[in-house]
Design a protein around this motif. Structure first.
Motif, PDB file in Angstrom:
ATOM      1  N   VAL A  34       0.869  -1.178   0.000  1.00 18.76           N
ATOM      2  CA  VAL A  34       0.000   0.000   0.000  1.00 18.76           C
ATOM      3  C   VAL A  34       0.905   1.226   0.000  1.00 18.76           C
ATOM      4  N   THR A  35       0.718   2.089  -0.986  1.00 17.05           N
ATOM      5  CA  THR A  35       1.564   3.275  -1.122  1.00 17.05           C
ATOM      6  C   THR A  35       0.686   4.526  -1.165  1.00 17.05           C
ATOM      7  N   GLU A  36       1.314   5.684  -1.020  1.00 16.33           N
ATOM      8  CA  GLU A  36       0.594   6.963  -1.143  1.00 16.33           C
ATOM      9  C   GLU A  36      -0.083   7.048  -2.499  1.00 16.33           C
ATOM     10  N   GLU A  37       0.613   6.555  -3.504  1.00 15.40           N
ATOM     11  CA  GLU A  37       0.111   6.585  -4.881  1.00 15.40           C
ATOM     12  C   GLU A  37      -1.216   5.818  -4.980  1.00 15.40           C
ATOM     13  N   LEU A  38      -1.232   4.626  -4.424  1.00 20.14           N
ATOM     14  CA  LEU A  38      -2.443   3.793  -4.455  1.00 20.14           C
ATOM     15  C   LEU A  38      -3.593   4.505  -3.740  1.00 20.14           C
ATOM     16  N   LEU A  39      -3.266   5.209  -2.657  1.00 19.92           N
ATOM     17  CA  LEU A  39      -4.318   5.844  -1.845  1.00 19.92           C
ATOM     18  C   LEU A  39      -4.932   7.068  -2.535  1.00 19.92           C
ATOM     19  N   LYS A  40      -4.327   7.498  -3.615  1.00 22.42           N
ATOM     20  CA  LYS A  40      -4.924   8.614  -4.389  1.00 22.42           C
ATOM     21  C   LYS A  40      -6.294   8.237  -4.924  1.00 22.42           C
ATOM     22  N   LYS A  41      -6.509   6.933  -5.076  1.00 24.22           N
ATOM     23  CA  LYS A  41      -7.805   6.462  -5.605  1.00 24.22           C
ATOM     24  C   LYS A  41      -8.816   6.215  -4.481  1.00 24.22           C
ATOM     25  N   ALA A  42      -8.406   6.467  -3.235  1.00 25.65           N
ATOM     26  CA  ALA A  42      -9.281   6.137  -2.101  1.00 25.65           C
ATOM     27  C   ALA A  42     -10.292   7.238  -1.819  1.00 25.65           C
ATOM     28  N   SER A  43     -11.372   6.849  -1.123  1.00 27.68           N
ATOM     29  CA  SER A  43     -12.329   7.859  -0.676  1.00 27.68           C
ATOM     30  C   SER A  43     -11.640   8.700   0.402  1.00 27.68           C
ATOM     31  N   ASP A  44     -12.110   9.935   0.552  1.00 23.31           N
ATOM     32  CA  ASP A  44     -11.511  10.884   1.482  1.00 23.31           C
ATOM     33  C   ASP A  44     -11.505  10.368   2.924  1.00 23.31           C
ATOM     34  N   LYS A  45     -12.531   9.596   3.238  1.00 18.24           N
ATOM     35  CA  LYS A  45     -12.727   9.158   4.635  1.00 18.24           C
ATOM     36  C   LYS A  45     -12.106   7.795   4.924  1.00 18.24           C
ATOM     37  N   LEU A  46     -11.433   7.208   3.936  1.00 21.00           N
ATOM     38  CA  LEU A  46     -10.856   5.870   4.144  1.00 21.00           C
ATOM     39  C   LEU A  46      -9.900   5.872   5.344  1.00 21.00           C
ATOM     40  N   ILE A  47      -9.936   4.783   6.122  1.00 26.75           N
ATOM     41  CA  ILE A  47      -8.879   4.599   7.123  1.00 26.75           C
ATOM     42  C   ILE A  47      -8.119   3.302   6.812  1.00 26.75           C
ATOM     43  N   VAL A  48      -6.796   3.358   7.033  1.00 26.62           N
ATOM     44  CA  VAL A  48      -5.957   2.174   6.816  1.00 26.62           C
ATOM     45  C   VAL A  48      -5.588   1.606   8.182  1.00 26.62           C
ATOM     46  N   MET A  49      -5.898   0.322   8.377  1.00 26.10           N
ATOM     47  CA  MET A  49      -5.591  -0.354   9.644  1.00 26.10           C
ATOM     48  C   MET A  49      -4.626  -1.515   9.388  1.00 26.10           C
ATOM     49  N   HIS A  50      -3.964  -1.955  10.444  1.00 25.31           N
ATOM     50  CA  HIS A  50      -3.041  -3.096  10.372  1.00 25.31           C
ATOM     51  C   HIS A  50      -2.836  -3.559  11.822  1.00 25.31           C
TER      52      HIS A  50
END
Ligand code: NCD
Length: 303
Positions: free
Chosen positions: A245-261
Motif C-alpha cells: 500500500v503506497t501513497e500513490e495507491l491511496l490517491k484512488k481512495a475515498s476521502d474518509k478511508l482509514i488504513v488499519m493493520h
C-alpha cells in the motif's frame, strides 16, 4: 461464572457493543489517569510465540488499573523447556493468578487450556485460529475512527493463516458489513470459514487486487504474510511482497478511508503512508489498552 475469552463466537452482538462502550470509559485511564479498580489482582501472561503489542498492552492495561502482572517469560527459561504439558502449566498458574492471557502456536490450545483452568483464559492467539482481543480492538478502532454501520471493508493479505482476519471476518458478519477479501490465490480465506460466514448471512466477495476495490471502501485492513506458518519456505517466497500500500495507491481512495493493520508490518504498507490522513494503525495499537482494560475488568468481576 467463569468466563473465558477464546473466540469471537463466544460473544453476541450485544455483548460486543457492551465491551466497546465500556472501553470508551477506560480511555482516560489508558492515557494515565489513576485507577485502583484491579488493585490486589494478578494477571499471568503466557506467550509461547513472539508478541510486542498484545503482551505489553495487556500489561499496561493491568498496571494502569492498579493490578499486577506475572509473566512466564521465554519458554526456554520455564518448565516448558523440561517438557511440562500446557494443561499442567495452566493448572499450576491458576493457583497464582486471577486470569491468564495465553498465546500458543497450536490451534485450539486456548480452548483446551480453558478446560483445565480455574481462572479465566484469555486467548491472545492460537496458531492460525483466533485472536478475539485483537478483533475487539479492531472493532473499537472502526467505531472511533470510522463507523460500524453500513461498513465496507477490505481485508488484505494473508487470509489463509492470519488469525486476526479469521476472528475479524466473523465479527463483521454480526455488523452486516460488506466484506471484500483481497489475497493472492494461495492465501485465500479457508472455505470452511467462508461457508460459516455465509451461514451467518455475511456479505462477502473475493478479489486479488486492491486497486479494484480501493475507491469503494471505508476501511482497508492490511495484514502481514504469516511466514512462520508456511510448511514450505519456498511457498512463502512466492507470495512475499504480494501487496504494498503506497501513497500513490491511496490517491484512488475515498476521502474518509482509514488504513488499519494489526502490526507488525513488513513491506505491505509503505512508510510514506504513515503521515497521510488515512493511517490509523498506530492509533489502533493504542486502542488495545482501553479495550483490554474493559476485558480484564470484566474477566476479574470488577465491572
Ligand atoms: C498479530 C498476531 O499475532 O496474530 N499481531 C498482533 O497481535 N497485533 C498479527 C501478526 O503477527 O501478523
Amino acid at each position: 461464572m467463569l468466563r473465558h475469552i477464546i473466540s469471537m463466537r463466544d460473544f453476541s452482538r450485544d455483548e460486543i457493543d457492551d465491551i466497546l462502550t465500556k472501553a470508551r470509559d477506560f480511555e482516560t485511564i489508558a492515557k494515565g489517569e489513576k485507577s485502583v479498580l484491579l488493585s490486589g489482582k494478578i494477571l499471568a501472561t503466557l506467550f509461547y510465540e513472539p508478541s510486542t503489542r498484545t503482551r505489553l498492552s495487556f500489561e499496561t492495561a493491568m498496571k494502569r488499573l492498579g493490578g499486577e502482572v506475572i509473566d512466564l517469560g521465554a519458554t526456554e527459561t520455564s518448565s516448558v523447556a523440561k517438557g511440562e504439558s500446557l494443561a499442567d502449566t495452566i493448572r499450576v498458574i491458576g493457583n497464582y493468578a486471577d486470569a491468564i492471557v495465553l498465546r500458543h502456536p497450536r490451534e485450539g490450545s486456548a480452548r483446551m487450556a480453558a478446560e483445565y483452568s480455574n481462572v479465566p483464559i484469555i486467548n491472545a492467539g492460537d496458531g492460525a485460529g483466533h485472536h478475539p482481543t485483537q478483533t475487539l480492538l479492531d472493532l473499537y478502532t472502526i467505531m472511533r475512527e470510522s463507523s460500524l454501520s453500513s461498513l465496507r471493508i477490505a481485508l488484505v493479505g494473508d487470509l489463509k493463516y492470519g488469525r486476526t482476519v479469521h476472528s475479524l471476518a466473523y465479527a463483521l458478519s454480526l455488523y452486516h458489513a460488506n466484506v471484500i477479501l483481497v489475497s493472492p490465490a494461495q492465501l485465500r480465506m479457508p472455505d470452511v470459514i467462508k461457508k460459516d460466514l455465509k451461514k451467518q448471512g455475511a456479505s462477502i466477495s473475493e478479489t486479488t487486487s486492491i486497486e479494484d476495490v480501493i475507491g469503494g471502501i471505508d476501511v482497508l485492513y492490511v495484514t502481514r504474510i504469516q511466514k512462520e506458518r508456511f510448511p514450505d519456505p519456498a511457498e512463502y517466497l512466492k507470495v512475499a511482497g504480494s501487496y504494498r500500500v503506497t501513497e500513490e495507491l491511496l490517491k484512488k481512495a475515498s476521502d474518509k478511508l482509514i488504513v488499519m493493520h494489526p502490526l507488525p508490518r513488513l513491506e505491505e504498507i509503505d512508510p510514506s503512508v504513515d503521515k497521510t490522513k488515512y493511517a490509523r494503525y498506530f492509533q489502533q495499537s493504542f486502542y488495545g489498552v482501553p479495550v483490554r482494560m474493559a476485558l480484564l475488568a470484566m474477566a476479574m468481576g470488577a465491572i
